[in-house]
Enzyme design. Structure first.
Site: not given
Ligand code: SAH
Ligand code: SF4
Length: 366
Positions: A91, A104, A111, A115, A118, A343
């Protein structure tokens, strides 16, 4: 095999031209036709000799991912679901604002860093995107957003003025392809964006942060999300390998070469998990030697996440603690909520490692 010219930056195109017996200046012409004018058809490239255009149409293609869905939210946020083959989706989200338009961009299908909050992380890792698939998102968006009165003959009338590598995936885990795509974003003959307008967001892959500083120092955002290792180890598991003190030292090293004099720390606000006043106070101490700004992101829920969004009140109190300590802090507006474009909600139609088709947030945009 035909070559996809979207895979090449200026150097790659120069090599390609040499391989097919063409002069190096052709590379610059190609770069402009492809990226500045958004062309996919060699027939349109009027200052290339007819013979060369014919040769190119046999040897090469200009192929971006396919658009599967294209949705615009009530607030103008636009999201494309793109197919990258084999049932994989990624996306890309465009966020229009008064004075800028931010795209974005995704860097991986899924990934590996898992996390816990996420949606992309929950899918597991499928594969890295190619350069064509990464820069193809910028190419597609600029073409799709082209207005009738802008023929895109200069970079100044483009809809995309800023790029954030904050879509699906960890950009620094797909280092070479991401850096080549960044080169194109910055190249005056391609998208001509300044380094300050291109941001890489990372969960904190320290060695790759050091390499980025040397290869292509664009603006940096770091997903911090916790004030101490015990909590960050749980939320961002890569912290077990690259703990906070080392991460902050890497941020300070990065700043020596960065186009901005601060790092942006992203901090997702999870109700009762990392959003208490004590967390904010601990955070202030942690970052005291690191020039930074904070961006608090209200958690965007997805099914089965197990977390709740912090109340607006807790987010405000948390912000006030940081601000009182002199840290510039913004609260990220949730955009495109009604089309699951916020996000962490980007999911695509991705299969997880066990090949089970995941219930993704795309259901929400049907
Ligand atoms: N992998 C990279 C970039 C992609 S995620 C990273 O982790 O920085 C982009 C941002 O969205 C990151 O700060 C991530 O922690 C945040 N993010 C992920 N899941 C989210 C969620 N469910 N709600 C809000 N922010 C989220
Ligand atoms: Fe990967 Fe999501 Fe963690 Fe970013 S926030 S490093 S996309 S698992």
């Amino acid at each position: 095999m035909t070559t996809n010219l979207l895979d090449y930056d200026a150097k790659g195109l120069a090599n390609f031209c040499a391989e097919i017996g063409e002069k190096p200046f052709r590379a610059k012409q190609l770069l402009r036709w492809i990226h500045q004018f958004g062309k996919a058809d060699f027939v349109d490239m009027s200052d290339l000799a007819k013979g060369l255009r014919e040769k190119l149409s046999i040897l090469a293609v200009i192929e971006s991912p396919q658009i599967i869905r294209d949705h615009t939210a009530e607030d103008g946020t636009r999201k494309w679901l793109l197919s990258v083959g084999a049932g994989n989706g990624i996306e890309t989200v465009f966020i229009p604002e008064a004075k800028r338009g931010t795209l974005c961009v995704s860097s991986q299908v899924g990934c590996a860093l898992a996390c816990t909050f996420c949606s992309t992380g929950k899918q597991g890792f499928n594969r890295n995107l190619t350069v064509a698939e990464i820069i193809g998102q910028v190419w597609l968006a600029n073409n799709a957003l082209k207005t009738d009165d802008s023929d895109q003959d200069s970079t100044s009338n483009r809809a995309v003025t800023n790029v954030v590598m904050m879509g699906m995936g960890e950009p620094l885990a797909n280092f070479e392809n991401v850096v080549t795509a960044l080169d194109l974003m910055l190249d005056d003959h391609a998208y001509g964006l300044s380094r300050r307008r291109v941001t890489v967001s990372t969960s904190g892959l320290i060695p790759a942060m050091d390499r980025l500083r040397e290869r292509c120092p664009v603006a940096l955002a770091v997903s911090l999300h916790a004030p101490n290792d015990a909590l960050r180890d749980q939320l961002v598991p890569i912290n077990q390998k690259y703990p906070i003190k080392e991460l902050l030292a890497a941020c300070r090293r990065y700043l020596q070469a960065a186009p901005r004099d601060f790092v942006t720390f992203e901090y997702v606000m999870l109700d009762g998990v990392n959003d208490r006043v004590e967390h904010a106070r601990e955070l202030v101490k942690q970052v005291q030697d690191t020039p930074c700004k904070f961006n608090l992101i209200p958690f965007n829920a997805f099914s089965g996440s197990g977390y709740k969004r912090s109340s607006s009140e807790s987010v405000r109190i948390f912000r006030d603690v940081l601000m009182q300590a002199g840290l510039v802090t913004t609260i990220r507006k949730t955009r495109g909520d009604d089309i699951a474009a916020a996000c962490g909600q980007l999911a695509g139609q991705v299969k997880d490692k066990t090949r089970r088709t995941m219930q993704t947030t795309m259901a929400a945009v049907k």
